[in-house]
Write a protein that holds these residues in place. Structure first.
Motif, mmCIF file in Angstrom:
data_model
loop_
_atom_site.group_PDB
_atom_site.id
_atom_site.type_symbol
_atom_site.label_atom_id
_atom_site.label_comp_id
_atom_site.label_asym_id
_atom_site.label_seq_id
_atom_site.Cartn_x
_atom_site.Cartn_y
_atom_site.Cartn_z
ATOM 1 N N LEU A 86 0.832 -1.205 0.000
ATOM 2 C CA LEU A 86 0.000 0.000 0.000
ATOM 3 C C LEU A 86 0.866 1.255 0.000
ATOM 4 C CD1 LEU A 86 -3.139 -0.241 2.281
ATOM 5 C CD2 LEU A 86 -2.890 1.121 0.240
ATOM 6 N N GLY A 87 1.957 1.236 0.750
ATOM 7 C CA GLY A 87 2.872 2.372 0.798
ATOM 8 C C GLY A 87 3.527 2.636 -0.548
ATOM 9 N N LYS A 88 3.979 1.561 -1.200
ATOM 10 C CA LYS A 88 4.589 1.708 -2.522
ATOM 11 C C LYS A 88 3.577 2.248 -3.532
ATOM 12 C CE LYS A 88 8.027 -1.911 -1.919
ATOM 13 N NZ LYS A 88 8.421 -3.277 -2.260
ATOM 14 N N LEU A 89 2.383 1.696 -3.480
ATOM 15 C CA LEU A 89 1.323 2.145 -4.381
ATOM 16 C C LEU A 89 0.971 3.606 -4.118
ATOM 17 C CD1 LEU A 89 -0.347 0.904 -6.619
ATOM 18 C CD2 LEU A 89 -2.029 0.245 -4.917
ATOM 19 N N GLY A 90 0.934 3.976 -2.846
ATOM 20 C CA GLY A 90 0.655 5.366 -2.479
ATOM 21 C C GLY A 90 1.714 6.319 -2.999
ATOM 22 N N MET A 91 2.979 5.911 -2.932
ATOM 23 C CA MET A 91 4.058 6.766 -3.444
ATOM 24 C C MET A 91 3.955 6.941 -4.954
ATOM 25 S SD MET A 91 5.764 8.032 -1.046
ATOM 26 C CE MET A 91 7.118 8.698 -1.973
ATOM 27 N N VAL A 92 3.657 5.853 -5.665
ATOM 28 C CA VAL A 92 3.496 5.940 -7.112
ATOM 29 C C VAL A 92 2.326 6.856 -7.451
ATOM 30 C CG1 VAL A 92 2.873 4.616 -9.177
ATOM 31 C CG2 VAL A 92 4.585 3.720 -7.615
ATOM 32 N N ALA A 93 1.221 6.702 -6.736
ATOM 33 C CA ALA A 93 0.046 7.542 -6.976
ATOM 34 C C ALA A 93 0.360 9.006 -6.681
ATOM 35 C CB ALA A 93 -1.128 7.067 -6.128
ATOM 36 N N LEU A 94 1.107 9.251 -5.621
ATOM 37 C CA LEU A 94 1.485 10.622 -5.272
ATOM 38 C C LEU A 94 2.371 11.242 -6.350
ATOM 39 C CD1 LEU A 94 1.314 12.761 -2.989
ATOM 40 C CD2 LEU A 94 3.447 11.814 -2.114
ATOM 41 N N ILE A 95 3.338 10.487 -6.830
ATOM 42 C CA ILE A 95 4.224 10.987 -7.892
ATOM 43 C C ILE A 95 3.418 11.277 -9.154
ATOM 44 C CG2 ILE A 95 6.085 10.308 -9.472
ATOM 45 C CD1 ILE A 95 7.292 8.771 -7.024
ATOM 46 N N ARG A 96 2.513 10.388 -9.524
ATOM 47 C CA ARG A 96 1.687 10.610 -10.720
ATOM 48 C C ARG A 96 0.775 11.818 -10.548
ATOM 49 N NH1 ARG A 96 0.434 4.347 -12.096
ATOM 50 N NH2 ARG A 96 2.385 3.955 -13.158
ATOM 51 N N THR A 97 0.256 12.003 -9.340
ATOM 52 C CA THR A 97 -0.605 13.156 -9.087
ATOM 53 C C THR A 97 0.182 14.450 -9.227
ATOM 54 O OG1 THR A 97 -1.988 11.843 -7.597
ATOM 55 C CG2 THR A 97 -2.142 14.228 -7.393
ATOM 56 N N PHE A 98 1.384 14.500 -8.665
ATOM 57 C CA PHE A 98 2.221 15.697 -8.798
ATOM 58 C C PHE A 98 2.600 15.943 -10.257
ATOM 59 C CE2 PHE A 98 3.150 15.503 -4.163
ATOM 60 C CZ PHE A 98 2.822 16.812 -3.866
ATOM 61 N N LEU A 99 2.983 14.886 -10.960
ATOM 62 C CA LEU A 99 3.300 15.036 -12.381
ATOM 63 C C LEU A 99 2.118 15.606 -13.140
ATOM 64 C CD1 LEU A 99 5.220 11.758 -13.277
ATOM 65 C CD2 LEU A 99 6.087 14.080 -13.498
ATOM 66 N N ASN A 100 0.956 15.054 -12.878
ATOM 67 C CA ASN A 100 -0.247 15.495 -13.559
ATOM 68 C C ASN A 100 -0.552 16.960 -13.232
ATOM 69 O OD1 ASN A 100 -2.523 15.431 -15.115
ATOM 70 N ND2 ASN A 100 -3.617 13.980 -13.857
ATOM 71 N N TYR A 101 -0.436 17.322 -11.975
ATOM 72 C CA TYR A 101 -0.720 18.689 -11.554
ATOM 73 C C TYR A 101 0.212 19.694 -12.240
ATOM 74 C CZ TYR A 101 -1.038 22.821 -8.609
ATOM 75 O OH TYR A 101 -1.175 24.109 -8.167
ATOM 76 N N PHE A 102 1.510 19.426 -12.182
ATOM 77 C CA PHE A 102 2.459 20.378 -12.749
ATOM 78 C C PHE A 102 2.417 20.395 -14.278
ATOM 79 C CE2 PHE A 102 4.373 19.898 -8.486
ATOM 80 C CZ PHE A 102 4.293 21.229 -8.116
ATOM 81 N N LEU A 103 2.158 19.251 -14.892
ATOM 82 C CA LEU A 103 2.012 19.219 -16.339
ATOM 83 C C LEU A 103 0.789 20.016 -16.771
ATOM 84 C CD1 LEU A 103 3.086 18.175 -19.038
ATOM 85 C CD2 LEU A 103 1.840 16.063 -18.649
ATOM 86 N N THR A 104 -0.300 19.884 -16.031
ATOM 87 C CA THR A 104 -1.513 20.655 -16.337
ATOM 88 C C THR A 104 -1.257 22.140 -16.183
ATOM 89 O OG1 THR A 104 -2.914 18.824 -15.619
ATOM 90 C CG2 THR A 104 -3.936 20.985 -15.730
ATOM 91 N N LYS A 105 -0.574 22.526 -15.123
ATOM 92 C CA LYS A 105 -0.241 23.951 -14.913
ATOM 93 C C LYS A 105 0.625 24.486 -16.048
ATOM 94 C CE LYS A 105 -2.293 25.071 -11.170
ATOM 95 N NZ LYS A 105 -3.404 26.002 -11.227
ATOM 96 N N GLU A 106 1.611 23.709 -16.474
ATOM 97 C CA GLU A 106 2.479 24.142 -17.570
ATOM 98 C C GLU A 106 1.696 24.277 -18.868
ATOM 99 O OE1 GLU A 106 6.482 22.873 -20.022
ATOM 100 O OE2 GLU A 106 5.955 21.760 -18.225
#
Length: 116
Positions: A86-106
Motif C-alpha cells: 500500500l505504501g509503494k502504491l501510495g508513493m506511485v500515486a502521489l508521484i503521478r498526481t504531482f506530475l499530472n498537476y504540474f504538467l496541467t499547470k504548464e
C-alpha cells in the motif's frame, strides 16, 4: 462463500487495472500519432509556434494517460493486502498526481501565452 467473493473481486480488480493501464498506453500512442501528424502537416506551414503547439498537443495526451494510470493505482489499493504494498502504491500515486498537476499547470501557462 466469502473466499469466492474475494477471489472474484480480485479478478475484477486485476482486469479493471489492466484495462485502465491499457487505455493509458493507448492515449500515449494516440498522442504520439496526433503529434506526429501535427508536425508533418505543419512542415508546410512556417508557424513560429510549432514547437509550442506540438508540446501542448502531446502534453494533453500525457495528462489524460496519467489520469488513467492514477485510476489504475486507486483500483489497485482495493486489493493491496500489506502495508508495504500500500505504501509503494501510495508513493506511485502521489508521484503521478504531482506530475499530472504540474504538467496541467504548464499546459495552461503555455496555452495562455499562446492566446495572447
Amino acid at each position: 462463500m466469502m473466499e469466492n467473493l474475494e477471489s472474484t473481486l480480485g479478478i475484477l480488480v486485476t482486469f479493471l487495472k489492466f484495462l485502465l493501464e491499457a487505455i493509458a498506453v493507448f492515449c500515449i500512442l494516440l498522442g504520439i500519432l496526433k503529434t506526429g501528424q501535427l508536425a508533418y502537416m505543419s512542415k508546410y506551414d512556417r508557424n513560429k509556434n510549432l514547437f509550442t503547439e506540438i508540446r501542448l498537443e502531446f502534453g494533453m495526451w500525457l495528462v489524460l494517460a496519467l489520469e488513467f494510470q492514477l485510476g489504475a493505482d486507486i483500483v489497485s489499493t482495493s486489493i493491496s493486502s500489506t502495508f508495504d504494498s500500500l505504501g509503494k502504491l501510495g508513493m506511485v500515486a502521489l508521484i503521478r498526481t504531482f506530475l499530472n498537476y504540474f504538467l496541467t499547470k504548464e499546459l495552461e501557462s503555455q496555452r495562455n501565452t499562446k492566446e495572447k
